[in-house]
Design a protein around this motif. Structure first.
Motif, short mmCIF file in Angstrom:
data_model
loop_
_atom_site.label_atom_id
_atom_site.label_comp_id
_atom_site.label_asym_id
_atom_site.label_seq_id
_atom_site.Cartn_x
_atom_site.Cartn_y
_atom_site.Cartn_z
N GLN A 1 0.74 -1.08 0.03
CA GLN A 1 0.21 0.13 0.01
C GLN A 1 0.95 0.85 0.03
O GLN A 1 0.46 2.42 -0.87
CB GLN A 1 -0.62 0.10 1.39
N GLN A 2 2.25 1.36 0.84
CA GLN A 2 2.96 2.40 0.90
C GLN A 2 3.89 2.59 -0.06
O GLN A 2 3.25 3.71 -0.74
CB GLN A 2 3.50 2.11 2.68
N ARG A 3 4.05 1.63 -0.86
CA ARG A 3 4.60 2.15 -2.42
C ARG A 3 3.37 2.14 -3.63
O ARG A 3 3.87 3.04 -4.54
CB ARG A 3 5.10 0.71 -2.63
N LEU A 4 2.35 1.64 -3.15
CA LEU A 4 1.15 2.25 -4.31
C LEU A 4 1.22 3.78 -4.16
O LEU A 4 1.02 4.49 -4.82
CB LEU A 4 -0.17 1.39 -3.92
N CYS A 5 1.16 3.76 -2.74
CA CYS A 5 0.85 5.61 -2.65
C CYS A 5 1.80 6.36 -2.54
O CYS A 5 2.35 7.56 -3.43
CB CYS A 5 0.75 6.08 -0.60
N ILE A 6 3.52 5.66 -3.17
CA ILE A 6 4.65 6.35 -3.52
C ILE A 6 4.27 6.29 -4.96
O ILE A 6 4.74 7.78 -5.86
CB ILE A 6 5.82 5.58 -3.05
N ALA A 7 4.12 5.48 -5.60
CA ALA A 7 3.81 5.44 -7.35
C ALA A 7 2.56 6.47 -8.18
O ALA A 7 2.66 7.17 -8.72
CB ALA A 7 3.37 3.93 -7.83
N ARG A 8 1.78 7.04 -6.91
CA ARG A 8 0.50 7.72 -7.13
C ARG A 8 1.20 8.72 -7.30
O ARG A 8 0.49 9.99 -7.64
CB ARG A 8 -0.61 7.52 -5.43
N ALA A 9 2.35 9.65 -5.66
CA ALA A 9 2.84 10.35 -5.97
C ALA A 9 3.82 10.42 -7.09
O ALA A 9 3.63 12.02 -7.19
CB ALA A 9 3.30 10.97 -4.31
N ILE A 10 4.21 9.57 -7.67
CA ILE A 10 5.41 9.69 -8.59
C ILE A 10 4.87 10.24 -9.87
O ILE A 10 4.76 11.02 -10.32
CB ILE A 10 5.90 8.00 -8.53
N ALA A 11 3.58 9.66 -9.86
CA ALA A 11 2.33 9.88 -11.42
C ALA A 11 1.96 11.47 -11.84
O ALA A 11 2.19 11.17 -12.36
CB ALA A 11 1.29 9.69 -11.31
N THR A 12 2.27 12.58 -10.63
CA THR A 12 1.65 13.07 -11.17
C THR A 12 3.17 14.48 -11.48
O THR A 12 2.63 15.66 -11.93
CB THR A 12 0.94 14.39 -9.78
N ARG A 13 4.21 13.63 -11.97
CA ARG A 13 5.65 13.94 -12.19
C ARG A 13 6.16 15.68 -11.09
O ARG A 13 6.46 16.28 -11.63
CB ARG A 13 5.94 14.06 -13.53
N PRO A 14 5.76 15.15 -9.39
CA PRO A 14 5.98 15.87 -8.94
C PRO A 14 7.64 16.33 -9.10
O PRO A 14 7.90 15.86 -9.76
CB PRO A 14 6.13 15.27 -7.56
N GLU A 15 7.97 17.11 -8.50
CA GLU A 15 9.67 17.66 -8.91
C GLU A 15 10.46 17.67 -7.03
O GLU A 15 11.50 17.25 -6.88
CB GLU A 15 9.81 19.36 -8.47
N VAL A 16 9.44 17.58 -5.48
CA VAL A 16 9.97 17.45 -4.40
C VAL A 16 8.85 15.95 -4.29
O VAL A 16 7.61 16.61 -4.38
CB VAL A 16 9.76 19.15 -3.83
N ILE A 17 9.05 15.02 -3.55
CA ILE A 17 8.29 14.70 -2.48
C ILE A 17 8.21 14.95 -1.21
O ILE A 17 10.00 15.11 -1.23
CB ILE A 17 8.50 12.94 -3.26
N LEU A 18 7.21 14.82 -0.34
CA LEU A 18 7.96 15.55 0.67
C LEU A 18 7.36 14.12 1.04
O LEU A 18 6.17 13.24 1.18
CB LEU A 18 7.02 15.83 1.41
N MET A 19 7.89 13.36 2.49
CA MET A 19 7.83 12.03 2.79
C MET A 19 7.39 12.46 4.93
O MET A 19 8.49 12.29 5.03
CB MET A 19 8.36 10.59 2.73
N ASP A 20 5.90 12.26 4.98
CA ASP A 20 6.45 12.19 7.15
C ASP A 20 6.00 10.34 7.09
O ASP A 20 5.13 9.42 7.48
CB ASP A 20 4.74 12.66 7.01
N GLU A 21 7.16 10.31 7.55
CA GLU A 21 7.66 8.91 8.52
C GLU A 21 7.15 7.67 7.37
O GLU A 21 6.26 6.75 7.61
CB GLU A 21 7.47 8.58 10.05
#
Lengths: 274, 459, 451
Positions: free
Chosen positions: A176-196
């Motif tokens: 699930q967490q990797r899915l959430c990372i994939a979801r975040a990546i999919a919008t092609r962000p420049e910065v990714i914030l990760m809260d623990e």
């Protein structure tokens, strides 16, 4: 918290540390103060985050590191009583400027949360959600391409490629967490914030995520809040130590963990409090 | 008589309390610590054992006395005199005897009636005194018996607590008894109805004309009991109500939970609760007084004929009544969506409306759906609005501008006024009631199941 | 989804570049559109809230508008000679006062001679006027032989005319499409009566005092005399029965289920039952009352005892649910502390938990009783909509009516005056409900504890 720790009246100027000249500053923070109602949560934060690096934010709970993280994509806007002052720049652009659109900002500054929070939709739709709302794909093929690459990038594709239509909530916690990372990546962000991002996961899933973060560094600037000093030491190049709403010390991860300047940093990393 | 008996029993119980407590003091020899239980409990023990059984006995007695005496009375009548009387004539005779026994003599009653009335009065007096005597005797006996049990190590507290447990279980079982009572009474009367009217006619019949002649030569309908038109009317009105309540209620919930400021919520939510607390009879009057005439003149303006008791008016007002119901259920469901999902959507750069429509509503859907099911169940069971604002004649139509009738309207019109339990018209109301009960029960069970499943998802 | 797998998998690095061009016109337009949709949803939501509040406002306003006139009655001051030759001094209650009253009223119109006119003239007065005179004489027997001034109510059409509720003239051809031709409102017998009425107004004989009748009178066929006293008593008695049954039984059941019941199928079954009972339509409870209390146990129809019992069964789930919530809100530490000093489980509940939960229980009970007060259908089915013209003979086992059923009965009456009477009764009922809810809110706020 150990009461022996002396809390200085004046915040120490954490900016004695200078990033190497050749690094491009992605996120620049100047004199940021955050209030929740009457209570002040952050005091005069100054921090530069270099592009394509991983920066860890560490410190005891309640020290303000998550609050700071949430300033960077204006998630604090959701909280009625939160008030942010000071200046935060993304590539030289003041993100609290009134002309800045939070929708665009949050697409450019993605976020992964402490607890995996897949939408109650299919795996495919979870990842496709961001590109869809922002119109990042012109047609179905492009959209599918984005979903597949994002899942690959998040190291999840091989595990789920046969069940992309299944619900995202049916995956294991680490997935699930990797899915959430994939979801975040999919919008092609420049910065990714990760809260623990790994705090709710078992050690094996954590290792997978940590590896992933290191890879993602090539394309993204990553700011990660973590509870675990070992984790910070493993994955980040720079580390910032927060304490009681102050940014106490910033530096090379190695330097922070081997030779901290500030007494409080030293106490924290040697486990005397926190 | 009954009132004085209750007072006597109360006095007996109080006496039991004091005697029991006194005895406990005595056996303890003035040292309370010698007792297993405090004297209070010894007193309570005696009081409870004296009061509760005698009270129950007297209640049962009072409830059974009437049917028993009635049956005896009927048997004591000269078989020749009552031969050939129909059931309703018999009950008329019975009530005649009763009113004579109460001293209300109209005209010149037959000697058989007067004689029976005397017998009735006599029996009643006997029964009443027997009740008092039995109860008091039992009470006294129990008092003496239990008092003698009191000893130093007598565990009075545990006994009293045991009695309390039994009382509490009895109270809890009342809920089951109520359901049982509903099911049994509705089923029995419905079975009697289906003795007279074929089940299939009731379920599939297209014609509902329950006004059957009571006297000979009375001009009424043919006495048809096909419930389809009644159900069509019920669903038509419920549908209109939901068409009003769901959009307004859901949109209001979305606004209140996601857009409105705290202050606005604090003002608007109680106001909507007022809407929910208004008795339905008020809504019915509102429909008749304001909504129906307004619709009628609006229709006249457009050149459309709208009946004064149209399904539209009744349904719309019912919809207004259900707005707060839908909105509070939806509000709860939306607020119950975990914060993390909301943040996930915002974190991707979704706008508020995108977050609501793409994430919150799908996640809250089970809660909203069960709220809607409960609202439908309410709409179907709602009585006063339709009794006042909908039609009485059952016409099989889907036209919302024409009058239709509903299950509840039929139940009320069939039963209002004097009702005899031996005519299909009265019994039809129970058959309708049974179907109504089963229908709403099914909707409620379904709704609760959805909610339960949904809760598991997030806990 | 197999077609996805057939795609040429892009190099992972292509993911980040090229990035979306947020500054392009296309992107700007898109964001604008998205915010537009957001505003639209917001507008819809606000519209829904405003609609709901407007409907509430219309409901209250229309009831107030039609109902406020019922709070005063149009009365005419009439000098009446209490003729000792007609009135039986020994037994003034038994005399017929019709004639005395009418004669006194005719005296103001010496020109009216013909019988038919006189009859029409007398119709200006309420048909109940003679009883008001009777009650006056019974209360003041010493005045017999004197001339006294008594304020007598007008009959419904004239009461309504004076209040401006009904017009004198109406369009001849219905409301719309009339050719402007007017005709006399058929509620008035002739134009003459209007002239007489105007004469009363001109002589300043009419007044509009507060309508105590609305509160102290029992029901009546004449709207100007109809009051709510019977309905108050009926509702009060039924609620009393309802409270006496549902309060102790509800609390006992809730304590058992919350504090003592083992978790097994039986208690699960009880809980399911309670939840379902809470959603059973109220009319079904009426059927239950009719079939069980009246038909099976042979209790009389229309009496508050049966009505109260039916209402109690309806209220029970509400009380049980709120009591359980209140018990649950008492923290376990209290129970542990009491158990720790050696109290039995029953003593813990009775001495500590129950008193602490009492405000919450009372709040729930009041809300349940408020619901019961407004409930109509079950009372209708067990016949608690009796016509009660006198409040002398009321009791638990006497036929009665209740506030909501009275509203239903008045709302069904054709006389114009009953429309405002109904609205007024509704306002009174809502007043009671608001008061009960305010008490509940007060209790909740006053005693609410944060543990």
């Amino acid at each position: 918290m150990n009461m022996n720790v002396e809390t200085p009246k004046e915040p120490v100027d954490a900016m004695t540390f200078q990033l190497p000249e050749e690094l491009q500053v992605k996120v620049k923070t100047r004199d940021v103060n955050v209030h929740y109602g009457e209570k002040q949560a952050l005091f005069d934060i100054n921090l530069d985050v270099p592009a394509n690096h991983v920066v860890s934010l560490i410190g005891p709970s309640g020290c303000g590191k998550s609050t700071y993280l949430r300033c960077l994509n204006r998630m604090n806007d959701i909280i009625d009583i939160a008030r942010v002052s000071g200046k935060i720049e993304l590539d030289g652009l003041d993100i609290y400027d009134k002309n800045i659109d939070v929708v665009e900002l949050r697409a450019r500054v993605g976020m992964v949360f402490q607890k995996p929070n897949p939408f109650p939709k299919s795996i495919f739709d979870n990842v496709a959600y961001g590109p869809r709302i922002h119109g990042l794909a012109d047609n179905k093929t492009e959209l599918e391409e984005i979903v597949v690459t994002s899942l690959q990038k998040a190291g999840l594709f091989d595990e789920v490629k046969d069940r992309l239509k299944d619900s995202g909530t049916g995956l294991s916690g680490g997935q699930q967490q990797r899915l959430c990372i994939a979801r975040a990546i999919a919008t092609r962000p420049e910065v990714i914030l990760m809260d623990e991002p790994a705090s709710a996961l078992d050690p094996i899933a954590t290792a997978v995520i940590e590896e992933l973060i290191d890879e993602l560094r090539q394309n993204f600037t990553i700011i990660i809040v973590t509870h675990s000093m070992q984790q910070a030491a493993r994955i980040s190049q720079y580390t910032a130590f927060f304490h009681l709403g102050y940014l106490v010390e910033v530096g090379d991860t190695e330097q922070i963990f081997t030779n901290p300047v500030d007494r409080r940093t030293q106490d924290y990393i040697t486990g005397r409090f926190g | 008589m009954f009132g004085s008996l209750l007072i006597l029993l109360l006095i007996l119980s109080v006496a039991g309390f004091y005697l029991g407590r006194r005895k406990a003091f005595v056996v303890a020899g003035g040292k309370r610590s010698q007792l297993h239980s405090r004297p209070l409990y010894h007193g309570l023990y005696v009081a409870a054992l004296v009061g509760i059984p005698t009270l129950l006995l007297s209640l049962i007695w009072i409830f059974l006395q009437r049917p028993v005496i009635d049956a005896l009375l009927l048997q004591s009548l000269d078989p020749k005199a009552i031969a050939g009387l129909s059931v309703s004539e018999l009950s008329l005779l019975k009530s005649q005897i009763k009113s004579v026994a109460q001293g209300a003599i109209f005209g010149d009653p037959k000697p058989i009636v007067v004689e029976a009335a005397e017998r009735l009065t006599h029996w009643r007096v006997i029964a009443n005194w027997a009740m008092v005597a039995t109860c008091i005797a039992i009470g006294l006996f129990v008092l003496i018996a239990t008092r003698s049990k009191i000893a130093r190590l007598f565990r009075a507290r545990e006994r009293v607590e045991h009695v309390l447990d039994l009382l509490m279980i009895a109270a809890s079982v009342l809920a089951i008894l109520t359901t049982f009572g509903i099911v049994v009474s509705l089923t029995i009367e419905s079975l009697r109805f289906f003795d007279r009217v074929p089940f299939l006619e009731f379920v599939f019949g297209l014609n509902w004309e329950p006004q059957i002649p009571i006297r000979e030569g009375q001009v009424t309908g043919g006495g048809a009991f096909g419930a389809i038109p009644v159900y069509v009317g019920t669903f038509l009105i419920a549908l209109i109500a939901m068409l009003v309540a769901i959009p307004i209620g859901l949109m209001a919930a979305i606004y209140l939970s996601e857009y409105a400021s705290k202050k606005m919520r604090a003002i608007v939510k109680p106001l909507l609760e007022i809407l929910a607390g208004i008795p339905t009879v008020v809504y019915g009057f509102f429909a008749v007084l304001i909504v129906a005439p307004a619709m009628r003149s609006f229709g006249a303006m457009l050149g459309v004929e709208i009946a004064p008791n149209s399904a539209l008016a009744a349904g719309a007002v019912m919809g207004i009544m259900l707005i707060p119901f839908i909105s509070s259920f939806s509000d709860d469901a939306i607020s119950a969506v975990p914060r993390s999902l909301r943040e996930g959507a915002y974190g991707l750069g979704a706008t508020k409306s995108e977050t609501i429509i793409d994430v919150l509503l799908p996640a809250a859907l089970p809660g909203i759906a069960s709220g809607i099911l409960l609202a439908v169940s309410r709409a179907i069971g709602e009585t006063m609005i339709v009794v006042m604002a909908a039609g009485i004649i059952a016409t099989l139509t889907f036209n919302p501008l024409s009058p239709v009738t509903t299950v509840t309207v039929q139940i009320v019109t069939l039963l209002i006024g004097d009702s005899e339990f031996d005519n299909p018209k009265t019994l039809a109301a129970f058959a309708l009631g049974l179907t109504l009960f089963l229908l709403t029960l099914a909707l409620n069970v379904l709704a609760l199941r959805i909610v339960r499943k949904y809760r598991e998802q997030y806990d | 989804m197999t077609d996805i797998l057939d795609h040429q998998i892009a190099e992972p690095d292509s993911l980040a570049n090229p990035r979306h061009d947020w500054a392009s016109d296309n992107a700007r337009r898109r964001i604008k559109k998205r915010y537009g949709r957001d505003r639209l949803l917001r507008a819809f939501g606000l519209g829904a809230v405003i609609t709901a509040l407007m409907l509430l406002a219309i409901l209250i306003a229309s009831l107030t508008y039609t109902g406020y006139v019922a709070f005063y009655t149009t009365k005419v001051k009439v000098d009446i000679f209490l003729d000792p030759q007609i009135i039986d001094k020994e037994n003034p209650g038994k005399t017929k006062y019709r004639k005395i009253t009418k004669q006194a009223f005719y005296a103001y119109f010496p020109d009216v001679k013909n019988r038919k006119d006189k009859r029409n003239l007398s119709k200006i007065l309420s048909s109940g006027a003679q009883y008001i005179v009777r009650d006056y004489v019974v209360a003041h027997p010493e005045k017999i032989g004197e001339t006294v001034t008594i304020n007598l109510p007008l009959s419904d059409p004239f009461d309504q005319l004076h209040k401006g509720v009904i017009p004198r003239w109406i369009d001849a051809a219905g409301k719309n499409g009339g050719n402007g031709e007017k005709m006399l409102n058929p509620r008035f017998k002739s134009e003459k009566v209007l002239v007489w009425f105007d004469n009363l107004v001109a002589r300043d004989m009419l007044s509009s005092p507060f309508s105590w009748e609305l509160f102290v009178n029992a029901d009546s066929r004449f709207p100007e005399l109809a009051g709510l006293a019977g309905a108050f008593t009926g509702s009060l008695l039924a609620l009393l029965v309802c409270f006496l049954i549902s309060f102790p039984v509800g609390i006992a059941a809730a304590i058992y289920l919350e504090e003592f019941a083992p978790k097994n199928r039986f208690t699960d079954f009880i809980e399911v039952n309670i939840n379902n009972l809470a959603a059973v339509p109220s009319v079904v409870f009426g059927l239950l009352g009719l079939a069980v209390f009246i038909n099976f146990f042979g209790l009389p129809r229309s009496v508050p005892l049966v009505g109260g019992m039916a209402l109690a069964l309806m209220t029970l789930p509400t009380i049980i649910v709120s009591t359980r919530a209140a018990l649950k809100a008492v923290p376990p530490s209290i129970r542990e502390a009491a158990l720790g000093v050696g109290a039995s489980r029953h003593e813990v509940v009775l001495h500590h938990v129950l008193p602490l939960a009492m405000p919450g229980i009372l709040t729930g009970t009041i809300i349940g009783l408020a619901q019961a007060l407004g409930e109509t259908a079950p009372l209708l089915l067990i016949g608690m909509n009796a016509f009660i013209p006198s409040i002398e003979n009321l009791g638990l086992m006497e036929p009665a009516t209740a506030l909501p059923t009275q509203i239903f009965a008045w709302g069904d009456s054709p006389e114009r005056g009953f429309v405002s009477r109904t609205s007024a009764a509704i306002l009174v009922l809502i007043g009671f409900l608001v008061m009960m809810n305010l008490v509940a809110i007060y209790l909740r706020q006053k005693f609410e504890r944060k543990w």
